[in-house]
Motif scaffolding. Structure first.
Motif, mmCIF file in Angstrom:
data_model
loop_
_atom_site.group_PDB
_atom_site.id
_atom_site.type_symbol
_atom_site.label_atom_id
_atom_site.label_comp_id
_atom_site.label_asym_id
_atom_site.label_seq_id
_atom_site.Cartn_x
_atom_site.Cartn_y
_atom_site.Cartn_z
ATOM 1 N N GLU A 102 7.748 3.801 4.235
ATOM 2 C CA GLU A 102 8.446 3.184 5.365
ATOM 3 C C GLU A 102 9.546 2.243 4.887
ATOM 4 N N SER A 104 0.790 3.810 1.764
ATOM 5 C CA SER A 104 1.166 4.283 3.099
ATOM 6 C C SER A 104 2.381 3.547 3.652
ATOM 7 N N VAL A 105 2.617 2.335 3.155
ATOM 8 C CA VAL A 105 3.716 1.515 3.670
ATOM 9 C C VAL A 105 4.981 1.682 2.823
ATOM 10 N N ASP A 130 0.840 -1.194 0.000
ATOM 11 C CA ASP A 130 0.000 0.000 0.000
ATOM 12 C C ASP A 130 0.876 1.246 0.000
#
Length: 334
Positions: A197, A193-194, A191
């Motif tokens: 990271e 959002s990941v 995703d």
């Protein structure tokens, strides 16, 4: 071919070349012909450097990455690590694959669903007979951002999020203390959002451990965020390369310009016609000419290079830190 000056910092990095492809060719049989998946590539990765290899699906990126890993043998040319050509005998390959580790794009596909996180990370150290297995696994998981590591030892892949599974895959690579990571689309299955990271983790590993990395991707936005240098691949060959800021802010090759045009901030969308040609039938002249928007628009004819584009072969680009492009039209502004 275009070359421009680069900073002394970048030049110093390339002088400390760790992993290199030298005039690499990889061919496969295909319907009675030979598919030239990698068709003359020079590419270097410096110590502590992240290089992004970008291009459409089918351009040869993954085959090049697998060949740099020693998983495919070149038809000609060589893979060179730390100044020595790769030895394909089993003992030498085993030692090499401890130093150069592969991180795949699909953690669910690369993790055995019946193995716990501990077993997945411990697999490499066991193969190589490393002592202190539990400590190695715990440290690798910690470095990959799974803390406290003991909390993850007995979990299975299906019990983890996509980002956590990718961290386990990275931990499995870190368990062998590699010098180079070859990451094939490392965030493609995650995703949005990941993704940030995982990219931040790769940058942290470079800062903390001095790791080098080749990041294979179709996403120029990812290359911009993580790489020091970028190499753009089309139909088995590097067509443009150089410092990431230079190539991605002022792309010289029409193919790179088209790839850049799909980014949200691009002022103009360039739609390429057709699919990349069959690698068993690479066209003469510039291999991109059948899809080139500069040739199709008449700009190449205006400058008198249209005939060269269709008929005159371009030199294979060397492994250099300087910005360069294999393009007859771009040569005019060199």
């Amino acid at each position: 071919m275009i070359e421009t000056e680069t900073s002394s910092d970048t030049a110093d990095t390339v002088h400390q070349t760790l992993l290199e492809a030298r005039d690499l060719h990889v061919e496969f049989p295909s319907r009675g012909r030979r598919a030239r998946a990698v068709d003359g590539v020079n590419l270097s990765i410096g110590a502590g450097e992240i290089v992004a290899l970008v291009g459409e699906s089918g351009c040869g990126k993954t085959t090049l990455a697998r060949t740099l890993m020693g998983l495919e043998r070149p038809t000609s040319g060589s893979v060179v690590y730390d100044g020595k050509a790769l030895d394909y005998h089993s003992k030498a390959l085993k030692a090499y694959r401890k130093i150069v580790q592969l991180v795949l794009q699909d953690p669910m596909g690369s993790l055995n669903p019946r193995h716990t996180v501990y077993e997945a990370v411990a697999e490499g150290p066991r193969i190589h007979g490393l002592p202190g297995e539990r400590e190695i696994v715990a440290e690798a998981l910690s470095r990959a951002g799974l803390r406290p590591p003991e909390r993850f030892f007995q979990r299975y892949p299906h019990e983890l999020s996509g980002g956590q599974r990718q961290r386990v895959v990275i931990a499995g690579a870190l368990a062998l203390s590699p010098k180079v990571l070859v990451a094939d689309e490392p965030v493609a299955s995650l995703d949005a959002s990941v993704r940030g990271e995982i990219l931040a983790l790769l940058l942290k590993l470079r800062a903390d451990l001095g790791l080098s990395a080749l990041v294979v991707t179709h996403d120029l936005g990812l290359a911009w965020n993580i790489a020091d240098r970028v190499a753009v691949m089309y139909l088995g060959r590097i067509v443009e390369s150089g410092p990431v800021e230079q190539v991605l802010t002022a792309p010289r090759h029409p193919y790179t310009q088209a790839l850049m045009s799909v980014l949200p901030e691009s002022p103009e969308r360039i739609v390429l016609t057709g699919e990349p040609p069959d690698p068993t039938r690479i066209p003469g002249g510039c291999r991109f000419h059948a899809r080139c928007q500069v040739l199709a628009s008449g700009k190449a004819a205006e400058t008198g290079v249209d005939a060269k584009c269709r008929s005159e072969l371009l030199d294979i680009l060397p492994a250099t830190a300087a910005a360069q492009a294999a393009c007859h039209y771009a040569e005019l502004s060199a």
